[in-house]
Design a protein around this motif. Structure first.
Motif, mmCIF file in Angstrom:
data_model
loop_
_atom_site.group_PDB
_atom_site.id
_atom_site.type_symbol
_atom_site.label_atom_id
_atom_site.label_comp_id
_atom_site.label_asym_id
_atom_site.label_seq_id
_atom_site.Cartn_x
_atom_site.Cartn_y
_atom_site.Cartn_z
ATOM 1 N N THR A 1 0.859 -1.182 0.000
ATOM 2 C CA THR A 1 0.000 0.000 0.000
ATOM 3 C C THR A 1 0.899 1.237 0.000
ATOM 4 N N PHE A 2 0.317 2.399 -0.227
ATOM 5 C CA PHE A 2 1.121 3.621 -0.195
ATOM 6 C C PHE A 2 1.703 3.836 1.208
ATOM 7 N N GLU A 3 0.935 3.434 2.220
ATOM 8 C CA GLU A 3 1.410 3.604 3.604
ATOM 9 C C GLU A 3 2.689 2.796 3.826
ATOM 10 N N GLY B 1 -7.646 10.068 -5.114
ATOM 11 C CA GLY B 1 -8.436 8.846 -5.336
ATOM 12 C C GLY B 1 -7.583 7.629 -5.668
ATOM 13 N N PHE B 2 -6.263 7.706 -5.455
ATOM 14 C CA PHE B 2 -5.422 6.532 -5.701
ATOM 15 C C PHE B 2 -5.580 5.583 -4.503
ATOM 16 N N GLU B 3 -6.054 4.397 -4.754
ATOM 17 C CA GLU B 3 -6.237 3.471 -3.624
ATOM 18 C C GLU B 3 -5.010 2.602 -3.404
ATOM 19 N N ASN B 4 -4.553 1.989 -4.502
ATOM 20 C CA ASN B 4 -3.370 1.125 -4.395
ATOM 21 C C ASN B 4 -2.325 1.561 -5.404
ATOM 22 N N PRO B 5 -1.048 1.297 -5.104
ATOM 23 C CA PRO B 5 -0.004 1.671 -6.061
ATOM 24 C C PRO B 5 -0.116 0.834 -7.341
ATOM 25 N N THR B 6 0.228 1.424 -8.477
ATOM 26 C CA THR B 6 0.276 0.659 -9.735
ATOM 27 C C THR B 6 1.575 -0.157 -9.727
ATOM 28 N N PRO B 7 1.717 -1.141 -10.627
ATOM 29 C CA PRO B 7 2.939 -1.965 -10.610
ATOM 30 C C PRO B 7 4.235 -1.160 -10.665
ATOM 31 N N ILE B 8 4.269 -0.109 -11.503
ATOM 32 C CA ILE B 8 5.540 0.640 -11.572
ATOM 33 C C ILE B 8 5.778 1.405 -10.274
ATOM 34 N N GLN B 9 4.724 1.875 -9.644
ATOM 35 C CA GLN B 9 4.886 2.585 -8.368
ATOM 36 C C GLN B 9 5.388 1.621 -7.297
ATOM 37 N N GLU B 10 4.870 0.397 -7.330
ATOM 38 C CA GLU B 10 5.312 -0.606 -6.352
ATOM 39 C C GLU B 10 6.802 -0.874 -6.476
ATOM 40 N N ALA C 1 8.372 1.827 -19.308
ATOM 41 C CA ALA C 1 6.944 1.957 -19.032
ATOM 42 C C ALA C 1 6.339 3.001 -19.947
ATOM 43 N N GLN C 2 5.128 2.744 -20.338
ATOM 44 C CA GLN C 2 4.444 3.704 -21.195
ATOM 45 C C GLN C 2 3.674 4.703 -20.342
ATOM 46 N N THR C 3 3.246 5.792 -20.983
ATOM 47 C CA THR C 3 2.367 6.735 -20.302
ATOM 48 C C THR C 3 1.086 5.979 -19.955
ATOM 49 N N GLY C 4 0.510 6.289 -18.836
ATOM 50 C CA GLY C 4 -0.728 5.595 -18.462
ATOM 51 C C GLY C 4 -0.482 4.532 -17.405
ATOM 52 N N THR C 5 0.794 4.303 -17.075
ATOM 53 C CA THR C 5 1.111 3.265 -16.097
ATOM 54 C C THR C 5 1.211 3.830 -14.677
ATOM 55 N N GLY C 6 1.159 5.158 -14.571
ATOM 56 C CA GLY C 6 1.293 5.795 -13.252
ATOM 57 C C GLY C 6 2.732 6.153 -12.952
ATOM 58 N N LYS C 7 3.534 6.349 -14.007
ATOM 59 C CA LYS C 7 4.954 6.591 -13.743
ATOM 60 C C LYS C 7 5.216 7.987 -13.156
ATOM 61 N N THR C 8 4.337 8.950 -13.421
ATOM 62 C CA THR C 8 4.562 10.292 -12.876
ATOM 63 C C THR C 8 4.585 10.242 -11.348
ATOM 64 N N ALA C 9 3.610 9.518 -10.772
ATOM 65 C CA ALA C 9 3.605 9.405 -9.306
ATOM 66 C C ALA C 9 4.773 8.537 -8.849
ATOM 67 N N ALA C 10 5.167 7.568 -9.679
ATOM 68 C CA ALA C 10 6.270 6.677 -9.301
ATOM 69 C C ALA C 10 7.546 7.466 -9.040
ATOM 70 N N ILE D 1 0.064 14.141 -25.634
ATOM 71 C CA ILE D 1 -1.376 14.251 -25.405
ATOM 72 C C ILE D 1 -1.716 13.237 -24.320
ATOM 73 N N ASP D 2 -2.219 13.744 -23.224
ATOM 74 C CA ASP D 2 -2.467 12.844 -22.116
ATOM 75 C C ASP D 2 -3.973 12.746 -21.906
ATOM 76 N N VAL D 3 -4.597 11.934 -22.725
ATOM 77 C CA VAL D 3 -6.044 11.743 -22.600
ATOM 78 C C VAL D 3 -6.246 10.264 -22.319
ATOM 79 N N ASN D 4 -6.919 9.970 -21.228
ATOM 80 C CA ASN D 4 -6.950 8.582 -20.777
ATOM 81 C C ASN D 4 -8.008 7.700 -21.413
ATOM 82 N N ASP D 5 -9.097 8.285 -21.895
ATOM 83 C CA ASP D 5 -10.180 7.400 -22.302
ATOM 84 C C ASP D 5 -10.480 7.401 -23.790
#
Ligand code: AMP
Length: 489
Positions: free
Chosen positions: A3-5, A21-30, A47-56, A306-310
């Protein structure tokens, strides 16, 4: 799963993560966060964009900032203005409860003076494009001689965009002892060389398969003769009434031409390429992000960052020269747990290239039959009916007009009424597809190549996807240029 904690991040960062609203770390964050918090080792992150690397990389960088020291302690280099702004925005939101940490974005295409002012006011973390960063170093407005962390984000794209020299210059202005992180979706030789030149025995962290397309992207192609490319594009867009996607073209000229034609034909489309001014590009992107625009026709260079997720679809109007570019393009859809589709229009002599890409992708690219007019009309009509069913009626206001409306319509029975309402929206559309030619190419099939999925199978799949997208679009409230589907002209 951690967990982030578990990472030992401070309470203020944890509160900001929760607020995002991030509940659990993504694989790259872990993988990356504990590493950055506990060691000085250089890291290569595949890692590609969209994997959560910015927070990582962002969370540990913020955690390690000494706000009492008034000097730049971390620099993040990214290929485009858009990405730069996005990263800075993310970091600022992570540091929401740590206002003492100063984060500044610097990028080209905008006046340099306010950026110099912000740097002078104090910048612990700087996010910048290589050209502008170099410029600011030369003007002595930015000093990076004491940084502890350097991040090269989307390093492959920075090289593709010709920033090699700027990168070399910037890297040589940094201290020998620092932690360098390099993120890249692919690992071409040039990136290996940068890693060898500027990193010390980096640790390689990879999420997902190297060079592979995202798991949740379906890949398909349509085979047509070159002269029918545009007609095929129209049919692809028409069979996907709720499309929210990017059409990639090879050149600026072709991008503009395709966008102009689509606009002329009544589609909710616009173009994004290097011949537009920064203000024009910003305007198009704002429209696209807010979903007031369904189809963005773009060059690879302009679409970077371009950072558009959907996005629901990526369409390759042409195959790119480099196979890696296909991977980049297709990785822009199927993000954040949603499914996406990457569609390529291929002419007869290019089909072998599809097989080459399949090898790199390690996934089948399925050949599909270009839908005929009847199928398209059916999908479009059903999409319209679904919208009618989903629309909220403003009972109070409509009620007062109802008696007059009823009076006018009293001579029409139910079927006649439906026919007329549908016709007001659809006559032009039905006329366009009346007797429309079959533009598929069949010869190769006979030789057993190009496994073409039958229309009925794909229709079932399409219908499911269309229905999923309709639900999504209804909830996202895509606003179209008028009440009809943008494609139903
Ligand atoms: P990035 O790859 O950094 O561009 O992140 C892609 C998207 O995922 C962004 O919209 C982030 O806000 C979001 N994101 C990042 N980390 C998490 C997480 N742990 N849980 C949920 N969403 C996340």
């Amino acid at each position: 799963m951690s967990t982030f904690e578990d990472f030992g991040l401070n309470e203020k960062l944890l509160a900001a993560i929760k607020k995002r609203g991030f509940e659990n770390p993504t694989p790259i964050q872990e993988k990356v966060i504990p590493q950055l918090l506990s060691s000085e080792k250089d890291i290569i992150g595949l890692a590609q964009t969209g994997t959560g690397k910015t927070a990582a990389f962002g969370l540990p960088i913020i955690e390690r900032i000494d706000a009492n020291l008034n000097q730049t302690q971390a620099i993040i280099l990214s290929p485009t203005r858009e990405l730069c702004v996005q990263i800075a925005k993310d970091l600022i939101s992570f540091a929401e409860f740590m206002p003492e940490v100063k984060i500044v974005a610097v990028y080209g295409g905008a006046s340099i003076e306010p950026q110099i002012k912000s740097l002078k006011a104090g910048a612990h973390i700087v996010v910048g494009t290589p050209g502008r960063v170099m410029d600011l170093i030369e003007r002595k407005a930015l000093k990076i001689g004491k940084i502890k962390t350097l991040v090269l984000d989307e390093a492959d794209e920075m090289l593709d965009m010709g920033f090699k020299e700027d990168l070399d210059n910037i890297l040589s202005s940094t201290p020998d002892f620092k932690q360098t992180l390099l993120f890249s979706a692919t690992m071409p030789d040039d990136i290996r060389r940068i890693a060898e030149d500027y990193m010390m025995q980096p640790m390689e962290i990879s999420v997902g398969k190297k060079n592979s397309g995202a798991e949740n992207v379906d890949h398909v192609y349509y085979l047509v003769s070159a002269k029918n490319r545009y007609l095929a594009l129209k049919r692809i867009v028409d069979i996907n009434p709720n499309i929210y996607g990017i059409v990639f073209c090879r050149t600026r000229k072709e991008t503009q031409e395709v966008a102009d034609k689509l606009i002329q034909d009544g589609y909710n489309a616009d173009s994004l390429h290097g011949d537009l001014s920064q203000a024009q590009r910003d305007m198009v992107m704002a429209k696209f992000r807010s979903k007031h625009l369904q189809v963005l026709v773009a060059t690879d260079v302009a679409a970077r960052g371009i950072d558009v997720n959907d996005l629901t679809h990526i369409i390759n109007y042409n195959l790119p020269d480099e196979r890696e570019t296909y991977i980049h393009r297709s990785g822009r859809t199927g993000r954040a747990g949603k499914r996406g589709m990457c569609i390529t229009i291929v002419h007869t002599r290019e089909e072998h290239k599809i097989r080459e890409i399949e090898k790199l992708l390690k996934k089948e690219i399925v050949r599909k039959k270009i839908p005929d007019g009847k199928e398209i009309c059916m999908i479009q009509l059903m999409s319209m009916i679904d919208k009618v069913m989903a629309i909220e009626t403003i009972d109070g206001q409509i009620k007062e007009f109802l008696p007059a409306i009823m009076l006018r319509l009293q001579s029409l029975d139910r079927e006649e009424l439906i026919k007329r309402f549908v016709s007001t929206e659809f006559n032009r559309f039905l006329n366009y597809y009346k007797g429309a030619a079959d533009i598929n190419i069949y010869d190769k099939d006979k030789k057993g190549k190009g496994r073409m999925t039958s229309t009925s199978t794909t229709r079932t799949r399409n219908a499911k996807v269309a229905s999923r997208m309709r639900r999504k679009v209804a909830s996202n409230a895509i606003q179209m240029t008028d009440s009809t589907s943008a494609v139903a002209r």
